[in-house]
Scaffold this active site. Sequence first.
Site, PDB file in Angstrom:
ATOM      1  N   ASP A  34      -8.074 -34.115  15.102  1.00 18.69           N
ATOM      2  CA  ASP A  34      -7.086 -33.255  14.464  1.00 18.69           C
ATOM      3  C   ASP A  34      -7.239 -33.340  12.948  1.00 18.69           C
ATOM      4  OD1 ASP A  34      -4.268 -31.953  15.777  1.00 18.69           O
ATOM      5  OD2 ASP A  34      -4.316 -32.157  13.594  1.00 18.69           O
ATOM      6  N   GLU A  71       6.188 -27.365  28.758  1.00 11.42           N
ATOM      7  CA  GLU A  71       6.755 -28.394  27.895  1.00 11.42           C
ATOM      8  C   GLU A  71       7.949 -29.036  28.598  1.00 11.42           C
ATOM      9  OE1 GLU A  71       7.505 -27.500  23.824  1.00 11.42           O
ATOM     10  OE2 GLU A  71       5.697 -26.276  23.597  1.00 11.42           O
ATOM     11  N   ASN A 122      18.039 -12.189  34.492  1.00 13.53           N
ATOM     12  CA  ASN A 122      19.143 -12.112  33.541  1.00 13.53           C
ATOM     13  C   ASN A 122      19.780 -10.721  33.522  1.00 13.53           C
ATOM     14  OD1 ASN A 122      18.901 -14.785  32.788  1.00 13.53           O
ATOM     15  ND2 ASN A 122      17.590 -14.361  31.030  1.00 13.53           N
ATOM     16  N   ARG A 133      -0.495  -6.304  43.812  1.00 15.83           N
ATOM     17  CA  ARG A 133      -1.887  -5.894  43.669  1.00 15.83           C
ATOM     18  C   ARG A 133      -1.942  -4.602  42.870  1.00 15.83           C
ATOM     19  NH1 ARG A 133      -5.541  -9.855  44.704  1.00 15.83           N
ATOM     20  NH2 ARG A 133      -5.022 -10.976  46.621  1.00 15.83           N
ATOM     21  N   CYS A 155      13.333   5.270  48.719  1.00 16.23           N
ATOM     22  CA  CYS A 155      14.223   4.169  48.364  1.00 16.23           C
ATOM     23  C   CYS A 155      14.065   3.678  46.931  1.00 16.23           C
ATOM     24  CB  CYS A 155      14.015   2.986  49.317  1.00 16.23           C
ATOM     25  SG  CYS A 155      14.439   3.349  51.025  1.00 16.23           S
TER      26      CYS A 155
END
Length: 441
Positions: free
Chosen positions: A30, A164, A228, A262, A271
């Site tokens: 780094d 994370e 949501n 797919r 519908c």
Amino acid sequence: MRVSVFGLGYVGCVSAACLASMGHEVIGVDVNQVKVDLVNDGKAPVVEERIGELIAEVVRTGALRATDDVREAIAGSEVSLVCVGTPSEPNGSLCTAYLERVTEQIGAALADRSRRSGRHTVVFRSTMLPGTCLNLLVPILEKYVGGTAGVDIAVAVNPEFLREGTSVRDFFDPPKTVIGELDPASGDAVAALYEGLPGEVFRVPVPTAEAIKYADNAFHGLKIGFANELGAVCQALGVDSHQVMDVFLADRKLNISPAYLRPGFAFGGSCLPKDLRSLVHAAQRADVSVPILAHVLPSNSDHLQRAVELVERTGKRRAGLFGLSFKPGTDDLRESPLVELAERLFGKGYDLRIYDANVSLSRLLGANREYIETRLPHLAQLLADSVDEVLQHAEVCLVGTRDPAVLSALPHGDGPVIVDLIRLPDAETRRAEPGYMGLAW
């Protein structure tokens, strides 16, 4: 194996520590000296479950160390994992500056490395758009090394699927391992890194590996947004959204499954379009913003338009369409995307012929007949009696059905241009033919 890991952020730090714990000899690299010092002191440069004790252990045993010296890391390793960041630019595009810089550094270090050290494998683990590796990074490597990728340097793409907070657990119990390989030997080197870990291993072309990461993250964001928005609508309508989603999630046949995932043609039927419109309308009446749900039908319409544009691109005027009903094996034409496609082509002046073994104008009744008379009143003059009739007429054929009679009659090579709406069973072979255009590649 001897491994160097470039970038000691979340992905690099976790990858370095976990690989070291598996018995590999790892050097972390780094530009940030603070991160380098922390690792060499046995401390984690990131906050993450289990990572602190893991780094302390592998540093103590000598399996992991860190440096800011690229040449030292390359000289001491046979495989390099590139885990640097690819943040967004202000306009939303992908920033590849860090990737390019570290690739240049690795290439320069490899140029100085003794040929007797064997072929080095450079593995890009950073998230990057399809084409980044082959079109941007490989040329950089080849320029600096003075060799050819796949011959003098091994190159692979190995996207990570670490969350994370649970990244150490995810590393040791991955949902899958994806290896985008430039050549089999490059893939072998990456596969050896993860030997012994559970989960299916997918060895795919490099651009496919790059795209898979985006498919995953886009879908994860879509799922969260969908849940949501639905929750907001349910709340406005006085419904327990968690109860709704408990039942929704219990359906492993259609909902939490490969169903409808797919790439193919647009959806339709009696519908889906109707119920989406109703749900969005109910949300609007309740003053609930649902941009994802509200854009599903426009997105579907745009996909249908792509098929029209493929036909326009051919420059041909005589068109044939195989398939008309919204679902194979039925004669239901209500809100069929193929009817909409036929309507658009006919409206643009194409000389169109249509064949669907299940559709006969004389047998259409009730709402089905009323719908087609409204949307495509000229259907009688467009319908053909056989596959051959369409093939003899058409310069360009759109295939929207898997009817065996149609598939077996479609010509290869010379003949009409084939616009594949469904991904034909022999699509891979046809892709090499000049007269093939696929909507569902």
